[in-house]
Scaffold this active site. Sequence first.
Site, PDB file in Angstrom:
ATOM      1  N   CYS A 185       0.912  -1.107   0.064  1.00 40.75           N
ATOM      2  CA  CYS A 185      -0.197  -0.212  -0.040  1.00 40.75           C
ATOM      3  C   CYS A 185       0.820   1.056   0.098  1.00 40.75           C
ATOM      4  CB  CYS A 185      -1.114   0.212   1.142  1.00 40.75           C
ATOM      5  SG  CYS A 185      -0.367  -0.030   2.922  1.00 40.75           S
ATOM      6  N   ASN A 209       2.123   1.413   4.473  1.00 38.65           N
ATOM      7  CA  ASN A 209       2.423   0.280   5.252  1.00 38.65           C
ATOM      8  C   ASN A 209       2.210   0.488   6.774  1.00 38.65           C
ATOM      9  OD1 ASN A 209       5.420  -1.886   5.928  1.00 38.65           O
ATOM     10  ND2 ASN A 209       3.230  -2.549   5.246  1.00 38.65           N
ATOM     11  N   CYS A 231      -1.580   1.154   7.592  1.00 35.98           N
ATOM     12  CA  CYS A 231      -2.932   0.904   7.611  1.00 35.98           C
ATOM     13  C   CYS A 231      -3.364  -0.511   6.928  1.00 35.98           C
ATOM     14  CB  CYS A 231      -4.015   1.878   7.029  1.00 35.98           C
ATOM     15  SG  CYS A 231      -3.696   3.507   8.039  1.00 35.98           S
ATOM     16  N   ARG A 232      -3.380  -0.431   5.594  1.00 32.64           N
ATOM     17  CA  ARG A 232      -4.209  -1.574   4.777  1.00 32.64           C
ATOM     18  C   ARG A 232      -3.208  -2.901   4.551  1.00 32.64           C
ATOM     19  NH1 ARG A 232      -5.327   2.117  -0.367  1.00 32.64           N
ATOM     20  NH2 ARG A 232      -3.401   3.020   0.641  1.00 32.64           N
ATOM     21  N   SER A 233      -1.874  -2.567   4.162  1.00 37.01           N
ATOM     22  CA  SER A 233      -1.205  -3.965   3.774  1.00 37.01           C
ATOM     23  C   SER A 233      -0.726  -4.440   5.093  1.00 37.01           C
ATOM     24  CB  SER A 233       0.035  -3.269   2.892  1.00 37.01           C
ATOM     25  OG  SER A 233       0.988  -2.578   3.637  1.00 37.01           O
ATOM     26  N   ASP A 258      -8.336   3.668   0.771  1.00 37.30           N
ATOM     27  CA  ASP A 258      -7.398   4.368   1.868  1.00 37.30           C
ATOM     28  C   ASP A 258      -8.225   4.677   2.846  1.00 37.30           C
ATOM     29  OD1 ASP A 258      -5.402   5.245   3.615  1.00 37.30           O
ATOM     30  OD2 ASP A 258      -4.355   6.285   1.781  1.00 37.30           O
TER      31      ASP A 258
HETATM   32  P1  4NP Z   1      -1.825   2.825   4.144  1.00 36.63           P
HETATM   33  O1  4NP Z   1      -2.569   4.323   4.479  1.00 36.63           O
HETATM   34  O2  4NP Z   1      -1.334   3.192   2.720  1.00 36.63           O
HETATM   35  O3  4NP Z   1      -3.150   2.028   4.108  1.00 36.63           O
HETATM   36  O4  4NP Z   1      -0.907   2.295   4.989  1.00 36.63           O
HETATM   37  C1  4NP Z   1      -1.563   5.532   4.718  1.00 36.63           C
HETATM   38  C2  4NP Z   1      -0.750   5.578   5.800  1.00 36.63           C
HETATM   39  C3  4NP Z   1       0.025   6.750   5.755  1.00 36.63           C
HETATM   40  C4  4NP Z   1       0.039   7.672   4.845  1.00 36.63           C
HETATM   41  C5  4NP Z   1      -1.015   7.599   3.668  1.00 36.63           C
HETATM   42  C6  4NP Z   1      -1.819   6.324   3.807  1.00 36.63           C
HETATM   43  N1  4NP Z   1       0.533   8.773   4.932  1.00 36.63           N
HETATM   44  O5  4NP Z   1       0.549   9.691   3.977  1.00 36.63           O
HETATM   45  O6  4NP Z   1       1.514   8.955   5.799  1.00 36.63           O
END
Ligand code: 4NP
Length: 170
Positions: A21, A24, A26-28, A133
């Site tokens: 994702c 790294n 939240c989702r992955s 997201d």
């Molecule tokens: P993820 O979510 O891609 O599902 O881990 C996010 C986590 C952090 C950020 C963006 C999306 N960020 O911009 O820090």
Amino acid sequence: MRTAPLPPPRTPGRYAVGVVCLGNICRSPMGEVVLRERVDEAGLARHVRVASCGTGGWHVGESMDHRSASALLASGYDPSGHRGQQLDDSWFAEFDLLLAMDSSNLADLGGRSERVHLFRDHDPVHVGADVADPYYGGERGFTEALETCERVAACVVASLQRLPGVRGRA
Ligand code: 4NP
């Protein structure tokens, strides 16, 4: 539409799945924890490696977002082992399959190829959709992401069990 077949293993009897994702956190990591749990339950842990990373490097070394961790804990999973990692070329060389959480992550991976799919190419409920997201949204986005991870993990494990040389519990 049918879910995607798995690309063949690089090494017979072994398989490595990387979930990707943006951050790294939240989702992955959620996809990784749920898929590893299903792999373990199926008796495939000796054959199948599961890991996750982000295309961005902001959260390298961090534990997962507390909202992902809460959703996992509430459903009986252990989120505590996660530490953020960033994608680099080694992931393309080492993993049999990279699963991008959304179409933006997929584009960052260079688009669909034999070994690069969308995570939801393996979701029988909506093949080819994004895992949205949840980072800037509310709790619902995290519980929805977990439900999606559980469907995809079941589908991927069923596909892994059909690979030659990968033996688990019947
Ligand atoms: P993820 O979510 O891609 O599902 O881990 C996010 C986590 C952090 C950020 C963006 C999306 N960020 O911009 O820090």
